[in-house]
Enzyme design. Sequence first.
Site, mmCIF file in Angstrom:
data_model
loop_
_atom_site.group_PDB
_atom_site.id
_atom_site.type_symbol
_atom_site.label_atom_id
_atom_site.label_comp_id
_atom_site.label_asym_id
_atom_site.label_seq_id
_atom_site.Cartn_x
_atom_site.Cartn_y
_atom_site.Cartn_z
ATOM 1 N N GLU A 177 10.003 14.952 -4.957
ATOM 2 C CA GLU A 177 9.880 14.477 -3.132
ATOM 3 C C GLU A 177 11.201 14.657 -2.934
ATOM 4 O OE1 GLU A 177 7.906 11.216 -1.709
ATOM 5 O OE2 GLU A 177 6.129 12.231 -1.951
ATOM 6 N N GLU A 308 -0.054 14.933 -5.556
ATOM 7 C CA GLU A 308 0.146 13.644 -4.777
ATOM 8 C C GLU A 308 -1.007 13.820 -4.244
ATOM 9 O OE1 GLU A 308 3.402 10.792 -4.796
ATOM 10 O OE2 GLU A 308 4.642 11.387 -6.567
HETATM 11 O O1 AHR Z 1 2.506 7.802 -4.923
HETATM 12 C C1 AHR Z 1 4.098 6.675 -4.385
HETATM 13 C C2 AHR Z 1 4.693 7.790 -4.611
HETATM 14 O O2 AHR Z 1 4.814 8.328 -3.172
HETATM 15 C C3 AHR Z 1 5.926 8.199 -5.577
HETATM 16 O O3 AHR Z 1 6.352 7.548 -5.911
HETATM 17 C C4 AHR Z 1 5.966 9.207 -3.975
HETATM 18 O O4 AHR Z 1 6.442 11.114 -5.158
HETATM 19 C C5 AHR Z 1 5.182 9.447 -3.054
HETATM 20 O O5 AHR Z 1 6.275 8.922 -1.853
#
Ligand code: AHR
Length: 509
Positions: A177, A308
């Site tokens: 991110e 994710e």
């Molecule tokens: O999964 C939780 C968080 O969500 C992670 O650390 C981040 O990459 C995302 O914003």
Amino acid sequence: MSENVVPAVINLDVPGPVINRHLYGHFAEHLGRCVYGGFYVGEDSEIPNEGGIRLDVVAALRALDIPNLRWPGGCFADEYHWTDGIGPRQGRPVMVNTHWGNVEENNHFGTHEFMLLCELLGAEPYISGNVGSGTVKEMSDWVEYLTRDGDSPMVRLRKANGRDEPWRVRFWGLGNEAWGCGGNMSAQQYAAEARRFGTYCRDHGDNKLYRIAAGANGADYAWTETLMRQYGELGCAYRPSSFMQALSFHFYTLSGPWRAKGSATAFDTDDYYRTLVQAARVDELITGHSNVMDCYDPGKSVGLVLDEWGTWYDVEPGTNPGFLYQQNTLRDALVAGVHFDVFHRHADRLIMANIAQTVNVLQAMILTDPESKALVLTPTYHVFEMNKGHQDAASLRVDLPAGLPERAAGDATLTTVSLSASRKDGQVLVSLSNLDAEQPADVELDLRGGTLTGVQARILTAGALQTHNTPDTPGAVAPRAHDGVTATAKGLRVRLPAHSFVTVAGRLA
Ligand code: AHR
């Protein structure tokens, strides 16, 4: 007869792209009780463990054929300095986990512990390197420490810490991110960093890295375009090794705005439909990123990775807001079912996906009780288990002559039946979800190019959408045999009760 009858054609003899097993990947961050208390309890714990790693968690994940595990973050990855997590545990420095609850991190779970965990799981490691606050040398050294044989400064350090043989590590993340917690960079800034970091992450010996550039937030297609343009301009497609072999993006399913995401368990039917409408957007996003990638890489040599995904609700009342601990209901199982159908349809470009997160955080597979130390398998876990036969199977296209049933959901429209199919080693697996909260549906499978023998079906459902598993009721949502499949002249009729997930398996004759 139910209101919804869905004709669907599957040509069993026309295999499509292979469904990469890494679409069933996982994610473990130093966040709340995911690593500490979830995966790792320390060698002195009364919970059976090997090297501090919980063996009950390992056994549960092995039963899913867990293909990979991403670590150490997430946002944590861009603050993590790997040298803090090697050597004798008592000598490791304590740091502050600023992203997740400002708690102290003692670094007792580090590189060796993670690699042991992957070995116990039989899963491939996916390491997220630190671009945000790390250096190129630091990342380059980590790769050397893990994967080099022979003699070098990092090899000596590894051996001094008790590991002679190099490990094999393929998946390597270049930050996380970068548009947000990973450095607040613009796409151009990050592309330049990814080129530099990716270049110095070397292939040592026959260990070939698969470098995954940190990608877009949801529908930020411009981010993907910037990275793909750099890839093209550098002539990467024509070189055996480039700064990236894949790029990622993240997409979470929220049922409300960030500041009021709603409860994981106390929700009504409108909240339920809103959540499923959001979940289904994953199709639009994968299509959007794939379209951009196709413009620069029509041969599809660059992989798309959704590293994710999952539901994100308000934390459970009374728990640390920084720990992202939430319960998991039948609604979450259906969210997972919809995601997998979409993943299977995009098997030509999407090569990996990682649910956030495996234990005790967000849409978890496993919840561990801090008091009793009991372990609970969530409804989402059961979807991963029921679907594991799709891993590395050839996808089978599902054609829908009459389309799929829809219903109004607030301002949106929700397609209420979702399905996908695959074939591997003569075994066919069809997954079907009925998202309608009240109406059953019947799917008329017109199976062409073969017949199925020894058909067996399983169902995951419950009396209420909110049903979930707890240490006292661990089997409230669990798969059972489904007797709602009948043979027809053309194939099979599959009855889908309201809010249910069903798998049908058979041998190709
Ligand atoms: O999964 C939780 C968080 O969500 C992670 O650390 C981040 O990459 C995302 O914003």
